[in-house]
Design a protein around this motif. Structure first.
Motif, PDB file in Angstrom:
ATOM      1  N   VAL A 133       6.445  -4.052   3.458  1.00 28.40           N
ATOM      2  CA  VAL A 133       6.814  -2.699   3.902  1.00 28.40           C
ATOM      3  C   VAL A 133       6.766  -1.729   2.717  1.00 28.40           C
ATOM      4  N   ALA A 134       5.949  -0.684   2.838  1.00 27.01           N
ATOM      5  CA  ALA A 134       5.864   0.340   1.789  1.00 27.01           C
ATOM      6  C   ALA A 134       7.071   1.271   1.894  1.00 27.01           C
ATOM      7  N   ILE A 169      -6.886   3.594  -1.614  1.00 33.27           N
ATOM      8  CA  ILE A 169      -5.778   4.374  -2.161  1.00 33.27           C
ATOM      9  C   ILE A 169      -4.899   3.552  -3.111  1.00 33.27           C
ATOM     10  N   HIS A 170      -4.569   2.325  -2.729  1.00 29.93           N
ATOM     11  CA  HIS A 170      -3.768   1.484  -3.638  1.00 29.93           C
ATOM     12  C   HIS A 170      -3.928   0.007  -3.253  1.00 29.93           C
ATOM     13  N   GLU A 171      -3.430  -0.877  -4.125  1.00 23.11           N
ATOM     14  CA  GLU A 171      -3.559  -2.319  -3.875  1.00 23.11           C
ATOM     15  C   GLU A 171      -2.204  -3.024  -3.879  1.00 23.11           C
ATOM     16  N   GLU A 172      -1.130  -2.264  -3.671  1.00 21.59           N
ATOM     17  CA  GLU A 172       0.216  -2.843  -3.799  1.00 21.59           C
ATOM     18  C   GLU A 172       0.481  -3.949  -2.772  1.00 21.59           C
ATOM     19  N   ILE A 217       7.657  -2.708  -1.038  1.00 24.44           N
ATOM     20  CA  ILE A 217       6.771  -2.389  -2.170  1.00 24.44           C
ATOM     21  C   ILE A 217       6.845  -0.894  -2.448  1.00 24.44           C
ATOM     22  N   GLU A 218       6.646  -0.540  -3.684  1.00 25.70           N
ATOM     23  CA  GLU A 218       6.679   0.864  -4.104  1.00 25.70           C
ATOM     24  C   GLU A 218       5.241   1.337  -4.263  1.00 25.70           C
ATOM     25  N   LEU A 219       4.888   2.445  -3.633  1.00 20.77           N
ATOM     26  CA  LEU A 219       3.541   2.979  -3.828  1.00 20.77           C
ATOM     27  C   LEU A 219       3.447   3.570  -5.237  1.00 20.77           C
ATOM     28  N   PRO A 220       2.302   3.383  -5.909  1.00 23.24           N
ATOM     29  CA  PRO A 220       2.118   4.048  -7.206  1.00 23.24           C
ATOM     30  C   PRO A 220       2.261   5.559  -7.027  1.00 23.24           C
ATOM     31  N   LYS A 221       2.642   6.249  -8.117  1.00 20.14           N
ATOM     32  CA  LYS A 221       2.945   7.684  -8.050  1.00 20.14           C
ATOM     33  C   LYS A 221       1.827   8.486  -7.374  1.00 20.14           C
ATOM     34  N   LYS A 222       0.574   8.226  -7.794  1.00 22.30           N
ATOM     35  CA  LYS A 222      -0.554   8.993  -7.246  1.00 22.30           C
ATOM     36  C   LYS A 222      -0.735   8.713  -5.748  1.00 22.30           C
ATOM     37  N   ALA A 223      -0.603   7.431  -5.361  1.00 16.79           N
ATOM     38  CA  ALA A 223      -0.762   7.054  -3.951  1.00 16.79           C
ATOM     39  C   ALA A 223       0.345   7.679  -3.105  1.00 16.79           C
TER      40      ALA A 223
END
Length: 459
Positions: free
Chosen positions: A418-419, A302-305, A246-252
């Motif tokens: 996996v981030a 922080i994120h929900e990915e 998974i890709e973390l959002p830019k801000k995260a």
């Protein structure tokens, strides 16, 4: 049910009967418990060699597994079991019952030794999960060592005798033979077979084997320890491992990078100790999962990915049960809230295990430490999702073996969320390489340190 032992189970039973001190290093799912109970039955009622047996086990195993094994097999039905669990009053009452086998959780070993004092009543002791006695500094080791002279027969059971290398073996073998094979002291054992490896001035963090030491240790133990690997004896179901990146959002991702940088630059290179590396890894694993505890112990989202990736996986299995492993309390809370429409269950009690095995639970949430040794969950499903990874190879293997074991009828699929470009990738590689030692963790931190030191000008 009629017991028809595999040839290796019959061998293991005979091994226990013939030796006053013995260890069975049998991997998960190979039926250590029934092989041991069969030996106890024979020693008690055919040989009249033992009268009272104590089984020391992890709490959940102590409360369910051994009793279930006795109930399951016809030939064991005459064995009387009592569980020395619960409050002190309940434990004392259990000790006064007429029984053949007394089962206690390992946390209460010290209490039991203190309670019995010099009047130790158990002539045979079985340690289920011998590797939980791998620290000679732990109170449970010291307590058992005290009563070791009063124990006629001692059996150690584990699938992972040396999860962090052979350095862990000394306390376990000492309990069996009083230092006969590997020496009377852990210092002597280290000096004989190991060389200092990673160190910080006078403090040694890791030890490496001297040349030929591994063969020498195995040779010393060959008369009391029998080691068997599941893949050599069992028809294990097919297993597929799958990484879901998974890709973390830019801000995260910016928050992750900033936190990593701050934490790493706050550690002096000479001081990359196991403790500071573990703290750093813990923080970063939390952020990769989507939330972190701040300085006040509050949860910061922080994120929900990973939650989104989990939704897709649950949808893809189309109603089939899914066992989800989480890493932190806030992971559990977020998962319970996010999945509430599916009525997820937490693995907490025997009722939860039964409901899962009956197919009544679509999503079962478990921390790998609570789904360890001895739990049979393979009839309830065949899909595992690692929402958050663990740095412990032992926990990872034990948790997967709840479904990937003998008796499983389906192909077991193990998904790892996996981030990308985070510590997740390093943990995943360590698990694949089976190198989750403290040394590997410290090296991973040092590698990141070098990256930041290169780009940070010295003021």
């Amino acid at each position: 049910m009629i017991y028809k032992p595999h040839h290796y189970q019959a061998y293991a039973t005979q091994w226990i009967i013939e030796k006053h001190k013995s260890a069975l290093f049998l991997e998960m799912g190979m039926g250590k418990s029934v092989a041991t109970l069969t030996a106890i039955l024979e020693l008690m009622y055919d040989y009249f060699d033992v009268a009272k047996v104590l089984v020391i086990a992890p709490l959940r195993v102590a409360s369910t597994t051994w009793e279930e094994e006795v109930e399951k097999w016809d030939h064991l039905k005459h064995l009387r079991i009592t569980k020395v669990l619960g409050s002190e009053k309940q434990r004392v009452a259990a000790l006064h019952k007429k029984a053949d086998i007394f089962i206690i959780n390992r946390e209460n070993v010290t209490w039991l030794v203190d309670w019995c004092q010099s009047d130790w009543p158990f002539d045979m002791v079985v340690i289920d999960e011998l590797s939980s006695f791998k620290s000679s500094k732990a109170q449970r080791f010291k307590s058992l060592k005290k009563v070791r002279p009063f124990i006629k027969r001692l059996v150690g059971l584990t699938g992972t005798p040396a999860p962090n290398g052979l350095i862990d073996l000394w306390p376990q073998i000492y309990l069996l033979d009083g230092g006969e094979r590997l020496g009377k002291t852990v210092t002597g054992y280290r000096e004989k077979y190991f060389l200092p490896d990673k160190r910080n001035q006078m403090i040694v963090y890791t030890w490496k084997l001297k040349e030929g030491a591994e063969d020498s240790i195995h040779e010393k133990l060959s008369d009391i320890c029998v080691s068997m690997k599941a893949k050599d004896y069992l028809e294990l179901p097919e297993r597929m491992d799958n990484v879901i990146p998974i890709e973390l959002p830019k801000k995260a991702k910016e928050q992750y990078d900033q936190l990593e940088k701050e934490l790493i630059l706050s550690i002096e290179e000479a001081d990359v100790l196991a403790g500071s590396a573990a703290v750093l890894a813990n923080k970063l694993l939390q952020v990769a999962n989507g939330a972190v505890y701040d300085e006040d112990g509050e949860v910061k989202h922080i994120h929900e990915e990973k939650l989104k990736a989990l939704d897709e996986l649950i949808e893809a299995v189309n109603g089939k049960p899914v066992l989800v492993f989480y890493g932190y309390q806030h992971d559990k809370d977020r998962l319970l809230h996010h999945l509430k429409k599916l009525n997820p269950k937490l693995l907490q009690s025997d009722q939860d295990i039964k409901a899962w095995n009956k197919g009544e639970v679509q999503v079962l949430l478990a921390h790998p430490a609570s789904a360890g040794h001895g739990l049979n969950l393979q009839t309830g499903g065949s899909t595992i999702v690692w929402f958050g990874l663990t740095w412990s190879l032992e926990l990872y293997q034990q948790a997967n073996a709840r479904l990937w074991r003998q008796g499983q009828k389906q192909t077991v699929v193990i998904h790892h969320i996996v981030a990308k470009d985070t510590i997740d990738e390093r943990v995943m590689k360590a698990l694949e390489d089976k190198d989750t030692s403290q040394a590997a963790l410290i090296e991973a931190v040092k590698a990141r340190m070098n990256k930041y030191k290169e780009v940070t000008p010295h003021g």
